[in-house]
Scaffold this motif. Structure first.
Motif, mmCIF file in Angstrom:
data_model
loop_
_atom_site.group_PDB
_atom_site.id
_atom_site.type_symbol
_atom_site.label_atom_id
_atom_site.label_comp_id
_atom_site.label_asym_id
_atom_site.label_seq_id
_atom_site.Cartn_x
_atom_site.Cartn_y
_atom_site.Cartn_z
ATOM 1 N N ALA A 118 0.815 -1.217 0.000
ATOM 2 C CA ALA A 118 0.000 0.000 0.000
ATOM 3 C C ALA A 118 0.848 1.267 0.000
ATOM 4 C CB ALA A 118 -0.921 0.014 1.219
ATOM 5 N N GLY A 119 2.160 1.118 0.166
ATOM 6 C CA GLY A 119 3.039 2.275 0.268
ATOM 7 C C GLY A 119 3.045 3.187 -0.939
ATOM 8 N N PRO A 120 3.172 2.657 -2.155
ATOM 9 C CA PRO A 120 3.230 3.542 -3.324
ATOM 10 C C PRO A 120 2.010 4.445 -3.481
ATOM 11 C CG PRO A 120 4.060 1.377 -3.887
ATOM 12 C CD PRO A 120 3.500 1.261 -2.504
ATOM 13 N N GLU A 121 0.818 3.927 -3.203
ATOM 14 C CA GLU A 121 -0.360 4.786 -3.339
ATOM 15 C C GLU A 121 -0.399 5.848 -2.239
ATOM 16 O OE1 GLU A 121 -3.594 2.036 -3.342
ATOM 17 O OE2 GLU A 121 -3.797 1.962 -1.150
ATOM 18 N N TRP A 122 0.131 5.541 -1.058
ATOM 19 C CA TRP A 122 0.214 6.545 0.010
ATOM 20 C C TRP A 122 1.175 7.662 -0.394
ATOM 21 C CZ3 TRP A 122 -2.926 6.676 4.208
ATOM 22 C CH2 TRP A 122 -2.608 7.568 5.242
ATOM 23 N N ARG A 123 2.320 7.270 -1.007
ATOM 24 C CA ARG A 123 3.270 8.271 -1.480
ATOM 25 C C ARG A 123 2.635 9.144 -2.568
ATOM 26 N NH1 ARG A 123 7.036 5.243 -3.566
ATOM 27 N NH2 ARG A 123 8.635 5.278 -1.917
ATOM 28 N N ARG A 124 1.946 8.538 -3.520
ATOM 29 C CA ARG A 124 1.315 9.308 -4.600
ATOM 30 C C ARG A 124 0.307 10.302 -4.055
ATOM 31 N NH1 ARG A 124 1.367 4.264 -7.243
ATOM 32 N NH2 ARG A 124 -0.803 3.856 -6.647
ATOM 33 N N PHE A 125 -0.364 9.924 -2.987
ATOM 34 C CA PHE A 125 -1.383 10.812 -2.411
ATOM 35 C C PHE A 125 -0.749 12.006 -1.708
ATOM 36 C CE2 PHE A 125 -4.799 12.301 0.240
ATOM 37 C CZ PHE A 125 -5.968 11.927 -0.405
ATOM 38 N N PHE A 126 0.285 11.769 -0.907
ATOM 39 C CA PHE A 126 0.786 12.827 -0.022
ATOM 40 C C PHE A 126 2.043 13.547 -0.495
ATOM 41 C CE2 PHE A 126 -1.909 10.440 2.951
ATOM 42 C CZ PHE A 126 -2.669 11.491 3.440
ATOM 43 N N ALA A 127 2.895 12.893 -1.261
ATOM 44 C CA ALA A 127 4.154 13.542 -1.653
ATOM 45 C C ALA A 127 3.938 14.880 -2.358
ATOM 46 C CB ALA A 127 4.983 12.600 -2.524
ATOM 47 N N PRO A 128 2.991 15.013 -3.286
ATOM 48 C CA PRO A 128 2.797 16.313 -3.932
ATOM 49 C C PRO A 128 2.353 17.406 -2.955
ATOM 50 C CG PRO A 128 1.821 14.566 -5.252
ATOM 51 C CD PRO A 128 2.173 13.961 -3.941
ATOM 52 N N LEU A 129 1.609 17.046 -1.927
ATOM 53 C CA LEU A 129 1.141 18.044 -0.957
ATOM 54 C C LEU A 129 2.273 18.508 -0.045
ATOM 55 C CD1 LEU A 129 -2.295 16.479 0.075
ATOM 56 C CD2 LEU A 129 -1.836 18.191 -1.687
ATOM 57 N N LEU A 130 3.297 17.686 0.112
ATOM 58 C CA LEU A 130 4.401 18.030 0.995
ATOM 59 C C LEU A 130 5.418 18.956 0.334
ATOM 60 C CD1 LEU A 130 4.952 14.535 2.634
ATOM 61 C CD2 LEU A 130 4.057 16.583 3.751
ATOM 62 N N GLU A 131 5.268 19.204 -0.966
ATOM 63 C CA GLU A 131 6.188 20.105 -1.647
ATOM 64 C C GLU A 131 6.043 21.535 -1.135
ATOM 65 O OE1 GLU A 131 5.358 19.578 -5.773
ATOM 66 O OE2 GLU A 131 6.035 17.488 -5.803
ATOM 67 N N ARG A 132 4.809 21.921 -0.790
ATOM 68 C CA ARG A 132 4.551 23.250 -0.199
ATOM 69 C C ARG A 132 3.463 23.074 0.862
ATOM 70 N NH1 ARG A 132 4.794 28.377 -4.135
ATOM 71 N NH2 ARG A 132 2.685 28.564 -3.315
ATOM 72 N N VAL A 133 3.894 22.620 2.036
ATOM 73 C CA VAL A 133 2.952 22.281 3.097
ATOM 74 C C VAL A 133 2.134 23.490 3.529
ATOM 75 C CG1 VAL A 133 2.744 21.414 5.454
ATOM 76 C CG2 VAL A 133 4.417 20.418 3.901
ATOM 77 N N ASP A 134 2.751 24.666 3.538
ATOM 78 C CA ASP A 134 2.036 25.866 3.980
ATOM 79 C C ASP A 134 0.794 26.134 3.132
ATOM 80 O OD1 ASP A 134 3.833 26.237 5.981
ATOM 81 O OD2 ASP A 134 4.887 27.923 5.051
ATOM 82 N N ASP A 135 0.826 25.726 1.869
ATOM 83 C CA ASP A 135 -0.346 25.931 1.022
ATOM 84 C C ASP A 135 -1.530 25.118 1.539
ATOM 85 O OD1 ASP A 135 1.230 27.535 -0.519
ATOM 86 O OD2 ASP A 135 1.453 26.127 -2.179
ATOM 87 N N ALA A 136 -1.269 23.868 1.907
ATOM 88 C CA ALA A 136 -2.340 23.021 2.436
ATOM 89 C C ALA A 136 -2.871 23.575 3.750
ATOM 90 C CB ALA A 136 -1.829 21.592 2.623
ATOM 91 N N ILE A 137 -1.961 24.098 4.583
ATOM 92 C CA ILE A 137 -2.381 24.642 5.871
ATOM 93 C C ILE A 137 -3.220 25.896 5.675
ATOM 94 C CG2 ILE A 137 -1.547 25.746 7.985
ATOM 95 C CD1 ILE A 137 0.838 23.798 7.870
ATOM 96 N N TRP A 138 -2.762 26.824 4.828
ATOM 97 C CA TRP A 138 -3.518 28.054 4.591
ATOM 98 C C TRP A 138 -4.851 27.767 3.917
ATOM 99 C CZ3 TRP A 138 -4.062 32.605 6.439
ATOM 100 C CH2 TRP A 138 -2.999 33.296 7.013
ATOM 101 N N LEU A 139 -4.879 26.814 2.989
ATOM 102 C CA LEU A 139 -6.130 26.478 2.326
ATOM 103 C C LEU A 139 -7.143 25.950 3.339
ATOM 104 C CD1 LEU A 139 -7.590 26.225 -0.403
ATOM 105 C CD2 LEU A 139 -6.682 23.904 -0.583
ATOM 106 N N SER A 140 -6.673 25.182 4.295
ATOM 107 C CA SER A 140 -7.558 24.604 5.307
ATOM 108 C C SER A 140 -7.911 25.594 6.408
ATOM 109 C CB SER A 140 -6.901 23.369 5.929
ATOM 110 O OG SER A 140 -6.598 22.402 4.960
#
Length: 492
Positions: A118-140
């Motif tokens: 299950a690891g590869p699908e977890w990486r595909r889900f989260f790795a792009p969001l970790l490139e600019r974490v502040d964006d996810a935080i501000w959006l939320s």
């Protein structure tokens, strides 16, 4: 409200009330905070419940993913004020029947390795969001009315799309497509259940996407000594800038307070309507009183004579444990809650603070923080439900219990007036109600009376110990009531 005796009166000393108070005091205004309870902190208090000598319990929030990453707390900078946070190697764990638990490590790649197939699908889900974490935080954690500067460039817009696509994927009946393995599904759903809502839904998916992203960035830390350390630092800053807090001061109406130029209420929408009864416009009063409550939590604080004997000992490396089993099992339990039925196997949240903060153990005894998701205003004692759920994954748990204190959902408001019927979110958390919180209005903080603002979790962005609701409301009050357009620095 003429001849003000104080510039700003704040009702409620929870994280949002204190965030508002600190912001106003930093702007040079006189601030007085009124707290109904005998202790300060609202949903972030640490108290001795008298269960065992020297043992203290976090009576509402315990683990704080946003206490070092929300924009308010980034500026306030708790660590520079001497607070020590401990961040477990494993942010959260999901026990599963007859198989190893699913673990979300602080490190994404460690999580991927642990999840195996299950690891590869977890990486595909989260790795792009970790490139600019502040964006996810501000959006939320934005006010849902303005576009944060971090999201105005091309990469920021791209990240909004990435976040939105992942949120949508986990908010629809097709939620098993991007996360196709039972371990990754269950691991994500345990975080989604923090919102105590339908699974899948937009509100739960948004909560999980943001919190799980933070888990692989800053982790899910907790302050050494308990949640009260956060509150104490905020009160110290308030007092250093001339503000004060009065406890045992229940406010039923605005006339119970000194006259002020601005009032900020860290209360439920209903309590806000009551406090300004007869003063706010009828349409606003109706909207506040009709703001629907969410589902509930029922709390049990245990004292144990040793660690929880999890069948998978790796669970003892986690700061937070989501006890509910598989995605299917948790969705069924939350559906029962939504329908007003007590689930036989409720979703439970568990945290053993001694795992990451040895100072919490005294004379071989340790606190255990737990709550179960239950229907709104449920009067049932949650103790046996929680014990049975933990025993399911930790045989022998019952034998470690020395004492406990339980609070049914129907009695949660006894120690925090905002928690009506056990609704720890101070109002329904749905995607719509994240935007229109507590009413449909361009300014969700205004109470329709000049100088009166709601600053609690009943306003955007959402519940949580992040201070953003209070910060946004205070900044509006500074601008409209005092002509101060630039937010003051919160830095130590």
């Amino acid at each position: 409200m003429s001849n003000p005796q104080v510039d700003v009166a704040v009702v409620g000393s929870g994280p949002n009330g204190l965030a508002a108070a600190v912001t106003m005091a930093r702007a040079g205004l006189s601030v007085q905070v009124f707290e109904a309870q005998s202790s300060v902190g609202g949903g972030a208090r640490t108290l001795d419940l008298g269960l065992a000598p020297g043992i203290t319990h976090d009576i509402c929030s315990a683990v704080h993913p946003l206490a070092i990453s929300s924009p308010f707390f980034v500026d306030f900078d708790l660590r520079s004020r001497g607070l020590e946070f401990t961040t477990p190697e494993v942010s959260y764990a999901q026990p599963l029947d007859d198989q190893p638990a699913a673990l979300a490590f602080h490190d994404l790649e460690a999580t991927v390795d642990h999840l195996g197939a299950a690891g590869p699908e977890w990486r595909r889900f989260f790795a792009p969001l970790l490139e600019r974490v502040d964006d996810a935080i501000w959006l939320s954690l934005g006010d849902k009315r303005s576009i944060p500067e971090t999201l105005r460039d091309v990469p920021g817009i791209a990240n909004v799309v990435k976040f939105g696509m992942r949120l949508l994927s986990q908010a629809s009946p097709a939620w098993n497509i991007p996360l196709s393995h039972e371990t990754s599904q269950s691991l994500f759903t345990g975080v989604a259940a923090h919102a105590i809502g339908g699974l899948p839904s937009m509100g739960t998916a948004a909560t999980a996407t943001m919190l799980a992203t933070v888990a692989h960035a800053g982790g899910w830390p907790s302050p050494v000594g308990g949640s009260q350390a956060i509150i104490d630092a905020m009160v110290a800053d308030l007092e250093a800038h001339g503000g004060s807090v009065t406890t045992n001061a229940r406010i039923d109406h605005v006339s119970d307070m000194p006259s002020a130029r601005a009032y900020l209420l860290d209360t439920s929408a209903l309590n806000a309507a009551q406090i300004f009864s007869g003063l706010i416009p009828a349409r606003v009063d109706k909207s506040l009183r009709s703001f629907k409550q969410g589902n509930a939590a029922a709390k049990v604080d245990f004292v144990l004579n040793g660690p929880v004997p999890w069948a998978d000992p790796n669970i003892n490396r986690a700061g937070t444990i989501h006890v509910g089993g598989t995605r299917t099992q948790m969705a069924a339990a939350e559906a029962d809650v939504l329908a007003g039925r007590m689930p036989a196997h409720p979703v439970c949240l568990v945290s053993d603070p001694t795992v990451f903060d040895p100072s919490r153990e005294v004379n071989g005894l340790r606190p255990l923080w737990t709550y179960a998701h239950v229907p709104f205003d449920c009067p049932l004692d949650p103790t046996e439900y929680i014990i049975e759920q933990i025993e399911r994954f930790a045989p022998g748990f019952r034998d470690t219990i020395v004492s406990y204190n339980s609070i049914p959902a129907s009695e949660m408001a006894g120690h925090n007036q905002n928690l009506i019927g056990g609704d720890i979110a101070t109002g329904l958390v749905s995607f719509y109600r994240m935007m229109a919180r507590p009413r449909t209005s361009w300014d969700n903080y205004s109470l329709g009376v000049p100088g009166a603002y709601l600053c609690s979790a009943a306003t955007p962005p959402a519940p949580g110990v992040h201070g953003m609701n209070g910060w946004f409301a205070a900044r509006r009050a500074l601008k409209t009531q005092f002509g101060i357009t630039e937010a003051p620095s919160l830095a130590p």
